[in-house]
Design an enzyme around this catalytic site. Structure first.
Site, mmCIF file in Angstrom:
data_model
loop_
_atom_site.group_PDB
_atom_site.id
_atom_site.type_symbol
_atom_site.label_atom_id
_atom_site.label_comp_id
_atom_site.label_asym_id
_atom_site.label_seq_id
_atom_site.Cartn_x
_atom_site.Cartn_y
_atom_site.Cartn_z
ATOM 1 N N ASP A 79 38.282 43.068 34.404
ATOM 2 C CA ASP A 79 36.911 42.719 34.068
ATOM 3 C C ASP A 79 36.786 42.857 32.557
ATOM 4 O OD1 ASP A 79 34.075 42.208 35.016
ATOM 5 O OD2 ASP A 79 33.777 44.032 33.852
ATOM 6 N N GLU A 163 38.163 36.592 35.726
ATOM 7 C CA GLU A 163 37.078 35.626 35.821
ATOM 8 C C GLU A 163 37.312 34.538 34.791
ATOM 9 O OE1 GLU A 163 32.693 36.664 37.283
ATOM 10 O OE2 GLU A 163 33.485 38.075 35.832
ATOM 11 N N CYS A 216 28.664 44.503 46.290
ATOM 12 C CA CYS A 216 29.323 45.782 46.566
ATOM 13 C C CYS A 216 30.677 45.459 47.200
ATOM 14 C CB CYS A 216 28.490 46.633 47.518
ATOM 15 S SG CYS A 216 29.398 48.063 48.164
ATOM 16 N N ASP A 246 31.823 48.050 36.255
ATOM 17 C CA ASP A 246 32.967 47.222 35.851
ATOM 18 C C ASP A 246 34.127 47.285 36.846
ATOM 19 O OD1 ASP A 246 31.460 46.637 33.649
ATOM 20 O OD2 ASP A 246 32.338 48.229 32.425
#
Ligand code: ZN
Length: 288
Positions: A79, A163, A216, A246
């Protein structure tokens, strides 16, 4: 002289020759240089450029066999952020060195000296060189940091999920633009990409539409409050899981990345996730 040397310390191509820390160039003859890394393999070409601070840089292109890292089974997701450079799905936090920000005061003072000085004056030339040298230092420090980090992550992991950042769009946010440019995410991802190819690793990108921060990882509950960047830790009353923002995002990117991979290459017999051996059924159960 053969193109491929016997000692591996001598590289030659046409009338260009490299021996240890000396380089022979046409017209110029022999010049000494500082090596950033060992030169091995078949020399393809040499490009000499002059930087704004007046340094000469010889980029030596060689064809060489890559010494591949040994196979590993660990998978990871990253992340990328600004507060920390990155947080992994294992919970490792890599600090953001913010090289540009730390040199900002120095740069500002050089810029100030530059503006009142007369064009063509020796003070102006000196200030210009100092400024260029500081910018070069920032780039070199940042590149060194990015190379070491990307190499280590590629060496330690088989699949790396991240990502798919739209950096160009994010830089439009004036408040974050400087920090984002300073982080050089695009450069870092590009390094991961080509190093993955070199060492038979997989870099799997996950679309930005996926709500990695808000979901979650334990129960799949989507918490809209997490859109607020200040919310660093959260839990949902119906679930026992306590989420560090994170790390939770990275864990979601890992599940999503493995799911995309599984769909693309077909279900493998077993996939290693979070360092443990799990069957595809466990992964799909986790994804639900
Ligand atoms: Zn939950």
């Amino acid at each position: 002289m053969a193109a491929n040397s016997l000692t591996r310390r001598i590289c030659a191509f046409g009338n260009i020759l490299v021996i240890e820390n000396r380089l022979k160039l046409p017209k110029l003859g022999w010049v000494k240089f500082h090596k950033s890394q060992d030169i091995t393999g078949k020399l393809v070409n040499v490009t000499v450029t002059r930087t704004s601070s007046g340094k000469y840089i010889a980029s030596i292109l060689c064809e060489t066999e890559i010494d591949k890292y040994p196979q590993v089974t660990q998978n990871i997701a990253l992340d990328l952020g600004i507060k920390s450079y990155l947080v992994t799905s294992d919970g490792e936090i890599v600090d953001n060195p913010k090289y540009y920000r730390t040199q900002k005061r120095k740069l500002r003072s050089y810029h100030k000296k530059l503006s009142p000085s007369q064009k063509g004056s020796s003070n102006r030339v000196k200030a210009k060189i100092k400024l260029a040298r500081t910018y070069e230092q920032i780039t070199n420090l940042r590149d060194d940091f990015l190379h070491k980090l990307s190499s280590r992550l590629i060496k330690e992991n088989s699949i790396i999920c991240i990502e798919d950042l739209r950096v160009a769009n994010m830089v439009k946010n004036q408040k974050l633009a400087l920090s984002i440019s300073d982080a050089s995410w695009s450069k870092f991802v590009a390094m991961l990409e080509y190093k993955a190819l070199w060492h038979d690793r997989i870099l799997q990108k996950v679309g930005t539409f996926y709500p990695s921060s808000q979901t979650c990882n334990h129960c799949g509950f989507i918490n809209p409050l997490v859109k607020d960047l200040k919310l660093r830790e959260w839990s949902y009353p119906g679930c026992s899981n306590y989420n560090l923002r994170d790390k939770n995002a990275a864990l979601n990117v890992l599940s999503e990345g493995l799911k995309i991979l599984k769909a693309a290459v077909g279900a493998p017999d077993a996939i290693y996730a979070c360092g443990e051996l799990v069957s595809p059924e466990v992964i799909s159960a986790r994804d639900r």
